[in-house]
Design a protein around this motif. Structure first.
Motif, short mmCIF file in Angstrom:
data_model
loop_
_atom_site.label_atom_id
_atom_site.label_comp_id
_atom_site.label_asym_id
_atom_site.label_seq_id
_atom_site.Cartn_x
_atom_site.Cartn_y
_atom_site.Cartn_z
N THR A 4 0.64 -1.66 0.02
CA THR A 4 -0.34 -0.27 0.28
C THR A 4 0.51 1.03 0.16
O THR A 4 0.39 2.26 0.84
CB THR A 4 -1.20 0.28 0.91
OG1 THR A 4 0.23 -0.30 2.39
CG2 THR A 4 -2.29 -1.08 0.95
N GLN A 195 -0.63 -4.97 -6.78
CA GLN A 195 -1.49 -4.46 -5.85
C GLN A 195 -2.34 -3.59 -7.20
O GLN A 195 -3.46 -3.77 -6.41
CB GLN A 195 -0.15 -3.93 -5.13
CG GLN A 195 -1.20 -3.23 -4.19
CD GLN A 195 -2.21 -3.95 -3.79
OE1 GLN A 195 -1.74 -4.91 -2.84
NE2 GLN A 195 -3.83 -4.61 -2.91
N ASP A 199 -5.88 -3.53 -7.91
CA ASP A 199 -7.45 -2.41 -6.40
C ASP A 199 -7.77 -1.61 -8.38
O ASP A 199 -8.54 -1.22 -8.10
CB ASP A 199 -6.11 -1.73 -6.64
CG ASP A 199 -6.00 -2.34 -4.66
OD1 ASP A 199 -6.32 -2.78 -4.71
OD2 ASP A 199 -4.84 -1.45 -4.43
#
Ligand SMILES: O=P(O)(O)OC[C@H]1O[C@H](OP(=O)(O)OP(=O)(O)O)[C@H](O)[C@@H]1O
Ligand SMILES: O=C(O)c1cc(=O)[nH]c(=O)[nH]1
Length: 221
Positions: A4, A195, A199
């Protein structure tokens, strides 16, 4: 695997939008068929290069790594080091930079090195690391000039084994860190890329996730 890191996520997004990070079928230097490829040479206009320099600069400053100057190995590292020098200056940290020629010049000022005198703690700026051989050469050039290489900053760490034939299962980044003793900073990694794919609300992009995951399972470190 989850990432993140906002800087890394912004960088992956920027790279995909700029067409620098592409999905499809690509052959890597190690001879693998990769479902993605990161072509730093496609940061090919002033605005993209300025933004790229900004990303490197922010990663370097956030890392806390101490260095006195930048070194860009020929050829791609030359432009990148210049972009990073400008990016750092915009962040209030102006440092000297230098680069090398692949072939020594035999007239005029002559020699292999161009730019600021190579001295102190030197950070190498380049696009990627595959097996680390060219980073070893850059580190040797820096040492031969009487300076100390302290790290390498790259755009993307693919987090995959350098070789399929060697008993050494490390990635090029791990080799550079462990064998050359240099800290490696990357703006983003394969984990960040995965990631991003997880997303994104773009189904066409998300469709690449399965192939990238298969590749990671096969070659990842
Ligand atoms: O893992 P490494 O050994 O560091 O290899 C990776 C380097 O090799 C390629 O550059 P190359 O040396 O071919 O020079 P170029 O910039 O002229 O393309 C690539 O752009 C990386 O910079
Ligand atoms: O492995 C490589 O040769 C390689 C992969 C990649 O994504 N980008 C690049 O410049 N080289």
């Amino acid at each position: 695997m989850a990432s993140t890191d906002p800087l890394a996520q912004a960088f992956v997004k920027f790279s995909v939008e700029a067409g620098v990070l592409r999905f499809g079928d690509f052959k890597t230097k190690a001879g693998r068929q990769s479902p993605y490829f990161f072509n730093t040479g496609l940061f090919d206009d002033g605005a993209k290069l300025a933004r790229l320099g900004e990303f490197y600069a922010r990663r370097l400053i956030a890392s806390g790594l101490e260095f006195d100057m930048l070194f860009g190995p020929a050829y791609k590292g030359i432009t990148l080091a210049a972009a990073v020098a400008i990016g750092l200056a915009r962040e209030g940290k102006s440092v000297p930079y230098a680069y090398n020629r692949k072939e020594a010049k035999d007239h005029g000022e002559g020699g292999l090195l161009v730019g600021a005198p190579v001295k102190g703690r030197v950070l190498i700026i380049d696009d990627v690391i595959t097996d680390g051989a060219s980073k070893r050469e850059a580190a040797e050039l820096i040492r031969a000039a009487g300076a100390t290489p302290v790290g390498v900053a790259i755009t993307m760490d693919r987090q995959e084994r350098a070789s399929d034939t060697s008993a050494d299962n490390r990635s090029g980044v791990q080799y550079v860190e462990q064998e050359l003793g240099l800290r490696v900073l990357s703006i983003a990694t394969l984990a960040d890329l995965m990631q991003f794919l997880a997303d994104t609300d773009d189904p066409a992009l998300q469709a690449n996730m399965a192939r990238v995951e298969v590749y990671r399972q096969r070659y990842g470190v």
